[in-house]
Design a protein around this motif. Structure first.
Motif, short mmCIF file in Angstrom:
data_model
loop_
_atom_site.label_atom_id
_atom_site.label_comp_id
_atom_site.label_asym_id
_atom_site.label_seq_id
_atom_site.Cartn_x
_atom_site.Cartn_y
_atom_site.Cartn_z
N ILE A 26 0.82 -1.20 0.00
CA ILE A 26 0.00 0.00 0.00
C ILE A 26 0.86 1.26 0.00
O ILE A 26 2.06 1.21 0.27
CB ILE A 26 -0.95 0.03 1.22
CG1 ILE A 26 -0.16 0.22 2.52
CG2 ILE A 26 -1.82 -1.20 1.27
CD1 ILE A 26 -1.03 0.52 3.72
N GLU A 27 0.23 2.38 -0.30
CA GLU A 27 0.90 3.67 -0.18
C GLU A 27 0.86 4.07 1.29
O GLU A 27 -0.20 4.29 1.85
CB GLU A 27 0.18 4.72 -1.03
CG GLU A 27 0.78 6.10 -0.97
CD GLU A 27 2.17 6.17 -1.61
OE1 GLU A 27 2.96 7.03 -1.17
OE2 GLU A 27 2.44 5.36 -2.52
N ASN A 29 0.60 5.80 4.80
CA ASN A 29 -0.08 7.01 5.25
C ASN A 29 0.70 7.59 6.43
O ASN A 29 0.64 7.08 7.55
CB ASN A 29 -1.52 6.67 5.66
CG ASN A 29 -2.34 7.91 5.97
OD1 ASN A 29 -1.94 8.76 6.75
ND2 ASN A 29 -3.50 8.01 5.33
N SER A 112 1.02 0.69 7.09
CA SER A 112 1.94 1.66 6.49
C SER A 112 3.37 1.41 6.95
O SER A 112 4.32 1.51 6.17
CB SER A 112 1.50 3.07 6.85
OG SER A 112 0.21 3.36 6.36
N TYR A 116 6.50 0.40 4.51
CA TYR A 116 7.79 1.09 4.44
C TYR A 116 8.95 0.10 4.53
O TYR A 116 9.95 0.21 3.82
CB TYR A 116 7.91 2.12 5.57
CG TYR A 116 7.43 3.50 5.20
CD1 TYR A 116 7.94 4.16 4.08
CD2 TYR A 116 6.50 4.17 5.99
CE1 TYR A 116 7.51 5.43 3.73
CE2 TYR A 116 6.06 5.45 5.65
CZ TYR A 116 6.57 6.07 4.52
OH TYR A 116 6.15 7.33 4.18
N GLN A 119 9.29 -1.73 1.26
CA GLN A 119 9.90 -0.89 0.23
C GLN A 119 11.41 -0.82 0.38
O GLN A 119 12.14 -0.69 -0.61
CB GLN A 119 9.31 0.52 0.30
CG GLN A 119 7.86 0.62 -0.15
CD GLN A 119 7.29 2.01 0.04
OE1 GLN A 119 8.00 2.96 0.40
NE2 GLN A 119 6.00 2.16 -0.19
#
Length: 208
Positions: A26-27, A29, A112, A116, A119
């Motif tokens: 997900i992106e 937040n 989130s 991170y 990523q």
């Protein structure tokens, strides 16, 4: 996104696990993360701070100088806040720092934080394991095998394991956590997050 599954000897098992996009893809937040970390840090505070105000200082109540003409600020007794040893103006009082945060916000924040880590390639998966006895050197050997001994490590287990917990307790920068105790602050505070296979499955059940 797929990651390799390792055993505690640091060997690649030849199996891969796909990290679900609904959590790790997900992106992130940032505001949800901020709120969740703020609540976690606030809940760590005891709130027992206290300073004495003017009425709580022990001392004479005699007015020590005349009201006007002294060349300085007017003052009454020795407990005046403008004198050394006097009371404090609007000092801290015991209070509770707790504030409410909706479950959906907390869930989004944890997702989130994990996103991170994904990523940054800071997620590692190991086979389920247990230790026969609490031995610090055994846990250190595991971290060296996984090549994470020089990093701040968060290891997430499905359920509490006393031997693993005691083995990691004296290792600087290492922390063992169960899925039920997973929180945003500790995920972000670690350089790398190591999950067992069963813990990863449980994370899916909790966060999806």
């Amino acid at each position: 996104m797929e990651v390799n599954v390792y055993n505690i000897k640091g060997e690649d098992t030849g199996r891969k696990i796909a990290l679900k996009e609904s959590i790790f893809g997900i992106e992130p937040n940032d505001h949800a993360i901020y709120l969740d970390v703020k609540q976690f840090m606030a809940n760590q505070r005891q709130g027992t701070h206290k300073s004495k105000e003017r009425s709580e200082i022990s001392g004479s109540t005699r007015k020590i100088g005349r009201q006007k003409g002294g060349g300085g600020a007017r003052r009454g007794d020795m407990n005046s806040p403008i004198l050394v040893g006097g009371g404090r103006v609007f000092g801290p009082r015991p209070r509770d720092y707790f504030f409410k945060l909706n479950k959906k916000i907390k869930t989004l924040a944890r997702k989130s934080a994990l996103a991170y880590k994904a990523q940054n390639n800071a997620i590692a998966i190991v086979e389920d394991f247990s230790l026969d006895a609490p031995r610090t050197k055994d846990f250190i050997a595991i971290t060296k095998n996984l090549k994470v001994s020089d990093k701040k490590l968060l290891m997430i287990l499905l359920e509490s394991n006393k031997n693993v917990y005691l083995s990691a307790r004296n290792v600087t920068g290492a922390e063992v956590q169960t899925v039920s105790g997973l929180n945003t602050y500790k995920v972000l505070n670690a350089d790398i997050v190591v999950l067992t296979e069963s813990a990863l499955s449980s994370v899916y059940n909790v966060l999806i």
